[in-house]
Every structure is written in C-alpha cells, then in structure tokens.
Scaffold this motif. Structure first.
Motif, PDB file in Angstrom:
ATOM      1  N   SER A   1      75.369  43.106  29.402  1.00  0.00           N
ATOM      2  CA  SER A   1      75.576  44.370  30.117  1.00  0.00           C
ATOM      3  C   SER A   1      76.421  44.149  31.368  1.00  0.00           C
ATOM      4  O   SER A   1      76.258  43.156  32.086  1.00  0.00           O
ATOM      5  CB  SER A   1      74.220  44.967  30.517  1.00  0.00           C
ATOM      6  OG  SER A   1      74.399  46.069  31.384  1.00  0.00           O
ATOM      7  N   GLU A   2      77.328  45.077  31.623  1.00  0.00           N
ATOM      8  CA  GLU A   2      78.218  44.956  32.779  1.00  0.00           C
ATOM      9  C   GLU A   2      77.447  44.992  34.090  1.00  0.00           C
ATOM     10  O   GLU A   2      77.921  44.485  35.117  1.00  0.00           O
ATOM     11  CB  GLU A   2      79.264  46.070  32.750  1.00  0.00           C
ATOM     12  CG  GLU A   2      80.266  45.936  31.612  1.00  0.00           C
ATOM     13  CD  GLU A   2      81.347  46.996  31.658  1.00  0.00           C
ATOM     14  OE1 GLU A   2      81.329  47.818  32.603  1.00  0.00           O
ATOM     15  OE2 GLU A   2      82.197  47.023  30.756  1.00  0.00           O
ATOM     16  N   SER A   3      76.266  45.582  34.088  1.00  0.00           N
ATOM     17  CA  SER A   3      75.471  45.668  35.310  1.00  0.00           C
ATOM     18  C   SER A   3      74.652  44.401  35.567  1.00  0.00           C
ATOM     19  O   SER A   3      74.013  44.262  36.615  1.00  0.00           O
ATOM     20  CB  SER A   3      74.531  46.873  35.241  1.00  0.00           C
ATOM     21  OG  SER A   3      73.632  46.733  34.138  1.00  0.00           O
ATOM     22  N   SER A   4      74.670  43.462  34.604  1.00  0.00           N
ATOM     23  CA  SER A   4      73.874  42.251  34.732  1.00  0.00           C
ATOM     24  C   SER A   4      74.525  41.262  35.700  1.00  0.00           C
ATOM     25  O   SER A   4      75.747  41.218  35.836  1.00  0.00           O
ATOM     26  CB  SER A   4      73.700  41.584  33.369  1.00  0.00           C
ATOM     27  OG  SER A   4      73.060  40.330  33.494  1.00  0.00           O
TER      28      SER A   4
END
Length: 281
Positions: A204-207
C-alpha cells in the motif's frame, strides 16, 4: 715415443679423465635434484593426507550437528557419504520414519539418498515442532525442512515468525529460534543465511514499507537481529538477504499460494572460508 707424442697422449688421457668427472658430477647433481623432488612430493602427499583428514573431521562435525537437530528422535537417521554402503540399522530407521510420514512426502524419494534426506528432514521438523508447544497446529503447516547434504534449509511462513503486516519477529517464535540458535552456537564452522521472501502483491502506498524488496529485507534482518541479540549467535556468521517476490514456491494467483510465498528461509551452511583455508594448507 717422441716428446710430442708423449705430451699428446698425456693430454688425451687428461681430457678423457676430465670429461668423465664432468659427467659424473652431472649425474650426481641430477640424482640430488631427483631425491629433493621425491622428498618434496612425499611432503606434499603427507600435507594432502592431513588436509583430507581435517576436511573429513569438519564434515563429520557438521553431520553431527544435523543429527543434533533431530533431537532425541526414536529412529534418528545418520547421514552417510554418497557412494558408501548404508547400514541395515539406518535402512531400518528410514523405513520406520517413512511409516509416519504423509504419502505425498514419501513419494518424493527416488533414491536411497533421497529417502535418507527426507527422513532426516522429518525428524528435524518433528523436533522443532516440540519447541512451539501451543503453536504446533499452525507450525506443522508453516515449517518445511529440506536436507541436501551438507545444507539444511529451514523454511518458515510468515505466520510462524511475524504478526500480520509486521516485520518484527513475534515472541511466539522465540522457542523455535532458540533451538535453531542452540545448534548454530554449538558449531563454529557454520554460516547462516537468512532469506526473506514475499508474495507479488503491491505494498500500500500509505505504508511505511516501500515495496516487496523492502519487506523481504526487513524481515530477514529482523530474524538475524533476533538470533544475534536474543540468542547469542555471532553477527559475523549471519547473512541477511531479501529476494522480494522473485522466487515463489506456489501460485501467487491464489490466497493459499501467496501465503506460502510469504516466507523466511534459514540455511545452515558449512563455512566456505574454513574449507578453503584447509585446502590451501
């Protein structure tokens, strides 16, 4: 006989004597050189014999550590050198171990050597499962052992080592890693390579984790740190590496396949430098 003739005869005799002495010296020199060469060859042969004996001791020591990994298995299997006769006791133990193994595992054996390696691996896994206690059911599905003499490969899926989405080793795996570390610490001439593997799902890009490279390397490094910090394995013997998603063992198109691909492999390897040092002596 004239004076000139006498001198000529004496000169000829003298020359003949000189030539014979010169040839004699050459022969003596050649003999000395050959004796020295023979002595050097004998010394080299003795060194080779000593080195070979030392290598045999190293291999025997490593095989003993593999035997220790089997714990107190009732039908413990001793690894044998390829090409050598196998004792009836070893064959009997292999048959007993095979009787406990699932059919799909037994079917992987095409040769006697395969059978021995599979039986050793089964015993090692059974012993390691004892260290998991309450985690036996999960661990049985999540631990795979393969023996390809002289390498032992311990593969652990992420549910044995990590909580979901984490790269920190879960405390529930400490008993298992403690047992592995115990064997490692008892054999100084062994290197340990820890490989992290991931499935092919994008992070995930938010990780905070960048990608599968990052995840696999972090997990391998976490296992290495645990072995070093918690169980006293020398850091100079540990190798941490990440393989991202490039070496799957199952189909990433299924949930089950991806679960198998998210794994960490611990390889117990004979120390190459040690063997090379022996060969150079």
């Amino acid at each position: 006989m004239t004076k000139i003739a006498t001198i000529t005869l004496l000169f000829a005799i003298l020359m003949t004597s000189c030539v014979s002495k010169k040839k004699m010296n050459q022969v003596e020199n050649q003999k000395t050189a050959l004796e020295q060469e023979l002595s050097d060859l004998r010394s080299e042969q003795q060194n080779s014999n000593d080195n070979y004996a030392e290598l045999e001791d190293e291999v025997l020591s490593y095989k003993q550590k593999i035997a220790n990994l089997q714990g107190d298995a009732e039908n413990k299997i001793q690894l044998t050198d390829k090409g050598m006769l196998v004792s009836e006791n070893t064959k009997s133990n292999v048959r007993k171990v095979f009787s406990k193994m699932p059919v799909d595992q037994r079917s992987k054996a095409n040769t006697l050597e395969d059978s021995i390696n599979l039986a050793v691996a089964y015993n090692i896994k059974s012993n390691l499962l004892k260290q998991m206690k309450d985690e036996d059911k999960v661990a049985d599905e999540a631990i795979e052992i393969t023996v390809e003499e002289p390498i032992v490969r311990i593969t652990l899926t992420d549910k044995v080592l990590f909580k979901s989405g984490s790269y920190w080793v879960d405390k529930k795996a400490y008993n298992l890693l403690a047992r592995i570390a115990e064997v490692i610490n008892s054999e100084p001439n062994m290197d340990i390579r820890v490989e992290g593997h991931a499935d092919n799902m994008k992070i995930s890009e938010s990780s905070y984790i960048v990608d599968n490279w990052d995840l696999s390397i972090r997990r391998a490094a976490s296992v290495v740190r645990t072995l070093e910090d918690k169980f006293g394995v020398g850091g100079d013997r540990l190798i941490a590496s990440g393989r991202a998603h490039y070496y799957p063992v199952a189909d990433n198109a299924t949930k089950e396949g991806r679960a198998k691909n998210r794994r960490t492999t611990i390889l117990l390897l004979p120390k190459v430098d040690r063997y090379m040092d022996i060969l150079k002596k």
